[in-house]
Design a protein around this motif. Structure first.
Motif, PDB file in Angstrom:
ATOM      1  N   ASP A  59       0.839  -1.189   0.000  1.00  0.00           N
ATOM      2  CA  ASP A  59       0.000   0.000   0.000  1.00  0.00           C
ATOM      3  C   ASP A  59       0.882   1.249   0.000  1.00  0.00           C
ATOM      4  O   ASP A  59       2.121   1.144   0.019  1.00  0.00           O
ATOM      5  CB  ASP A  59      -0.939   0.003   1.211  1.00  0.00           C
ATOM      6  CG  ASP A  59      -2.216   0.800   0.946  1.00  0.00           C
ATOM      7  OD1 ASP A  59      -2.292   1.483  -0.087  1.00  0.00           O
ATOM      8  OD2 ASP A  59      -3.133   0.744   1.792  1.00  0.00           O
ATOM      9  N   SER A  60       0.253   2.423   0.027  1.00  0.00           N
ATOM     10  CA  SER A  60       0.963   3.693  -0.072  1.00  0.00           C
ATOM     11  C   SER A  60       0.594   4.630   1.069  1.00  0.00           C
ATOM     12  O   SER A  60      -0.468   4.497   1.690  1.00  0.00           O
ATOM     13  CB  SER A  60       0.607   4.400  -1.393  1.00  0.00           C
ATOM     14  OG  SER A  60       0.906   3.610  -2.501  1.00  0.00           O
ATOM     15  N   ASP A  76      -0.192   9.664  -3.791  1.00  0.00           N
ATOM     16  CA  ASP A  76       0.266   8.444  -3.126  1.00  0.00           C
ATOM     17  C   ASP A  76       1.783   8.374  -3.113  1.00  0.00           C
ATOM     18  O   ASP A  76       2.435   8.748  -4.100  1.00  0.00           O
ATOM     19  CB  ASP A  76      -0.284   7.213  -3.849  1.00  0.00           C
ATOM     20  CG  ASP A  76      -1.798   7.186  -3.887  1.00  0.00           C
ATOM     21  OD1 ASP A  76      -2.411   6.934  -2.843  1.00  0.00           O
ATOM     22  OD2 ASP A  76      -2.368   7.417  -4.973  1.00  0.00           O
ATOM     23  N   PRO A  78       4.148   5.351  -2.754  1.00  0.00           N
ATOM     24  CA  PRO A  78       4.185   3.894  -2.645  1.00  0.00           C
ATOM     25  C   PRO A  78       5.307   3.403  -1.731  1.00  0.00           C
ATOM     26  O   PRO A  78       6.323   4.078  -1.527  1.00  0.00           O
ATOM     27  CB  PRO A  78       4.437   3.439  -4.092  1.00  0.00           C
ATOM     28  CG  PRO A  78       4.005   4.586  -4.942  1.00  0.00           C
ATOM     29  CD  PRO A  78       4.328   5.810  -4.140  1.00  0.00           C
ATOM     30  N   TYR A  83       7.917   0.486  -5.229  1.00  0.00           N
ATOM     31  CA  TYR A  83       8.297   1.557  -6.151  1.00  0.00           C
ATOM     32  C   TYR A  83       9.659   1.295  -6.787  1.00  0.00           C
ATOM     33  O   TYR A  83       9.844   1.502  -7.988  1.00  0.00           O
ATOM     34  CB  TYR A  83       8.306   2.901  -5.436  1.00  0.00           C
ATOM     35  CG  TYR A  83       8.504   4.055  -6.397  1.00  0.00           C
ATOM     36  CD1 TYR A  83       7.455   4.490  -7.200  1.00  0.00           C
ATOM     37  CD2 TYR A  83       9.736   4.675  -6.539  1.00  0.00           C
ATOM     38  CE1 TYR A  83       7.623   5.519  -8.114  1.00  0.00           C
ATOM     39  CE2 TYR A  83       9.919   5.708  -7.442  1.00  0.00           C
ATOM     40  CZ  TYR A  83       8.858   6.128  -8.229  1.00  0.00           C
ATOM     41  OH  TYR A  83       9.041   7.140  -9.132  1.00  0.00           O
ATOM     42  N   HIS A 186      -0.045  -1.141  -5.677  1.00  0.00           N
ATOM     43  CA  HIS A 186      -1.379  -0.606  -5.387  1.00  0.00           C
ATOM     44  C   HIS A 186      -2.292  -1.711  -4.862  1.00  0.00           C
ATOM     45  O   HIS A 186      -3.341  -1.998  -5.415  1.00  0.00           O
ATOM     46  CB  HIS A 186      -1.958   0.019  -6.663  1.00  0.00           C
ATOM     47  CG  HIS A 186      -3.125   0.922  -6.446  1.00  0.00           C
ATOM     48  ND1 HIS A 186      -3.053   2.087  -5.730  1.00  0.00           N
ATOM     49  CD2 HIS A 186      -4.412   0.846  -6.877  1.00  0.00           C
ATOM     50  CE1 HIS A 186      -4.218   2.682  -5.718  1.00  0.00           C
ATOM     51  NE2 HIS A 186      -5.069   1.946  -6.400  1.00  0.00           N
ATOM     52  N   ALA A 194      -1.134   4.309  -8.355  1.00  0.00           N
ATOM     53  CA  ALA A 194      -0.773   5.363  -7.403  1.00  0.00           C
ATOM     54  C   ALA A 194      -0.719   6.704  -8.126  1.00  0.00           C
ATOM     55  O   ALA A 194      -0.185   6.809  -9.233  1.00  0.00           O
ATOM     56  CB  ALA A 194       0.577   5.041  -6.764  1.00  0.00           C
ATOM     57  N   SER A 200       3.578   6.454 -12.527  1.00  0.00           N
ATOM     58  CA  SER A 200       2.175   6.507 -12.931  1.00  0.00           C
ATOM     59  C   SER A 200       1.984   7.416 -14.138  1.00  0.00           C
ATOM     60  O   SER A 200       1.120   7.162 -14.991  1.00  0.00           O
ATOM     61  CB  SER A 200       1.308   6.976 -11.760  1.00  0.00           C
ATOM     62  OG  SER A 200       1.373   6.039 -10.703  1.00  0.00           O
ATOM     63  N   GLU A 452       0.593   2.238   5.074  1.00  0.00           N
ATOM     64  CA  GLU A 452      -0.009   3.571   5.027  1.00  0.00           C
ATOM     65  C   GLU A 452       0.805   4.589   5.827  1.00  0.00           C
ATOM     66  O   GLU A 452       0.618   5.805   5.667  1.00  0.00           O
ATOM     67  CB  GLU A 452      -1.440   3.520   5.554  1.00  0.00           C
ATOM     68  CG  GLU A 452      -2.397   2.782   4.613  1.00  0.00           C
ATOM     69  CD  GLU A 452      -3.787   2.628   5.201  1.00  0.00           C
ATOM     70  OE1 GLU A 452      -3.974   3.004   6.382  1.00  0.00           O
ATOM     71  OE2 GLU A 452      -4.682   2.139   4.489  1.00  0.00           O
TER      72      GLU A 452
END
Length: 513
Positions: A59-60, A76, A78, A83, A186, A194, A200, A452
């Motif tokens: 998650d980010s 976001d 990541p 990443y 993601h 993200a 992205s 997160e």
């Protein structure tokens, strides 16, 4: 034709300049202390090759920036394992993506920028639409929730063709790895990527380039997911929207009907609010305090009449570039107004901070209380950008943080803001951030909960203030810490912003605050 980008240029830019969300011309979405300059390609390759990749992905950190119309925009950050893996793969296979660098339809394609970024709005408005003579209509359209709606399987369709992709599903094929790596960053989800990182932006360009190729018979320009076409008859305008809709639907995307228009020409090359502000600047001097304040008042009035226009930011940029920060009288008068504006319009916060960085010793106790009040106010509404800028100021000038302010920041649960609490001179604030991290680790039901707040957990573990939060199988933090990676650097200067629009021109897309 633009000179090809090298693998080294791609990986350096993605890892060290376009990891944190910084695409705006001014690059001030966040204060400059947040940086990934230490995340070199060599370190990222060690990260990407380490440990077991989670089958459910990563998650980010959520970052909420505030537009000039007070609408929050999510970005976001990541997890570094996801990443790094994605950025390194894109760089190593750049030969398959190089075509997006050459796509002249796009005005925000990957390019070389002096500040190291691969994507930047600095060059997005230099090539203004010029083929308008003899045309009667202008079409404007954009894609609904583009990045949030981007279907990752559609990336392989765009890269090698839908039929070829569906007939070749082997996980080791490079185009299927692209799909997998984007999903891995993601939550392993196929819908959405993200928002913010350069990776992205590449995904968006890969997909929309295929749309551009299908619409090759139309002479339009595209800025990310915004399309602008000039044509000499309405039938062509309507045909373009129909063909655009059909092409987008092949990739599970749709036009946003609220932002799609066909307008009969002539129309002004600049919106009324820009011409109004420019007229005011010509009639007076924004370098003079009274005139600068009048310009801000005018911008506030224009914003009230047209909330989705960036009137206030235009005025703030003009004033910051014109006024002398060295004059103490000017600083006092302008700081009062900017503090009030920041309360109501967070877009004013970076300008207030840059002014106070110069005059922190001359503005007195009053601004200590105001800054604390502003932090509490913006923390209540979850404004990552405003709170981060204000806490950055507190760290830079050693401004005291009230206990109530630290409590408000922790209650807001914004990762970046809590990270900065640890850097302030308040032992209470530091303790609160550590306690929050410990409670998070103790109560987390899965690794997504930790992801997160990965930046907070990493910075605390790096400082020796938190025991490893992730299982021993997750080796990312250990590699980064051993390599000396720090995602904070307070020596980086907060520079005055560049001119908002190119000389004599306006931004024809006008959709970014």
């Amino acid at each position: 034709m633009a000179k090809p980008l090298s693998r080294q240029e791609i990986e350096v830019a993605l890892l060290q300049s376009n990891y944190f969300p910084r695409i705006a011309k001014s690059a001030d979405e966040l204060p400059p202390c947040f940086t990934s300059k230490d995340l070199t390609p060599a370190i990222a390759r060690r990260v990407a090759g380490s440990g077991n990749v989670r089958p459910k992905g990563y998650d980010s950190v959520a970052i909420f920036a505030t537009r000039f119309d007070l609408v929050p925009r999510r970005f976001d950050l990541p997890h570094p394992h996801a990443y790094s893996s994605l950025a390194i793969f894109l760089a190593d296979h750049w030969a398959q993506f190089e075509q997006v660098h050459q796509n002249k339809k796009s005005k925000l394609r990957p390019r070389r920028h002096r500040d190291g970024r691969l994507f930047s709005m600095k060059s997005s408005n230099k090539d203004r639409l010029s083929k308008t003579f003899g045309t009667r209509f202008v079409v404007k359209a954009d894609v609904t929730a583009f990045y949030a709606s981007l279907y990752t399987h559609a990336l392989s369709w765009a890269l090698v063709g839908r039929s070829h992709s569906k007939a070749n599903t082997g996980p080791q094929l490079w185009f299927n790895k692209v799909d997998k790596l984007y999903r891995n960053a993601h939550r392993a989800e196929t819908m959405g990527v993200a928002i913010g990182p350069g990776t992205s932006a590449i995904a968006g360009e890969v997909l929309l380039q295929q749309v551009d190729l299908e619409l090759v018979n139309y002479d339009y320009e595209r800025f990310i997911d915004d399309f602008i076409l000039h044509t000499d008859d309405r039938a062509t305008a309507e045909a373009f929207l129909l063909d655009l809709t059909k092409s987008l639907s092949k990739f599970n995307l749709a036009i946003n009907p609220r932002k799609t228009t066909i307008t009969e020409l002539p129309v002004s090359s600049k919106p009324v609010w820009i011409r109004t502000l420019q007229t005011a600047v010509k009639a007076a001097s924004p370098s003079k305090l009274s005139d600068a304040l009048d310009l801000l008042d005018l911008a506030v009035d224009l914003t009230r009449d047209q909330p989705d226009a960036s009137s206030l930011k235009w005025a703030l940029v003009t004033i910051e570039r014109s006024i002398s920060f060295k004059d103490k009288k000017v600083a006092r008068g302008l700081a009062d107004v900017l503090a009030n504006l920041s309360f109501h319009r967070p877009v004013a916060t970076p300008y207030l901070v840059r002014l106070l960085l110069v005059h922190s010793k001359t503005l007195g106790r009053k601004f200590e209380d105001r800054i604390n009040a502003l932090i509490r106010h913006h923390a209540k509404y979850g404004r990552s950008d405003a709170v981060s800028w204000l806490l950055y100021l507190c760290v830079k000038i050693n401004l005291p943080i009230a206990d109530l302010t630290a409590d408000a920041v922790v209650s807001g649960r914004d990762c970046l803001a809590i990270v900065l609490l640890q850097e302030t001179n308040s032992s209470y604030a530091q303790t609160r951030s550590i306690d929050f991290a410990n409670s998070l680790v103790a109560s987390s039901s899965d690794l997504y909960d930790l992801d997160e707040y990965w930046l907070l957990l990493y910075q605390l573990q790096r400082a020796g203030k938190l025991t490893p939060a992730y299982p021993s199988t997750e080796g990312t933090f250990g590699i980064l810490i051993a390599a000396g990676v720090n995602f904070l650097d307070f020596s980086r200067p907060a520079k005055k912003v560049a001119r908002m629009y190119s000389r004599g021109g306006s931004n024809p897309y006008n959709n970014f605050g």
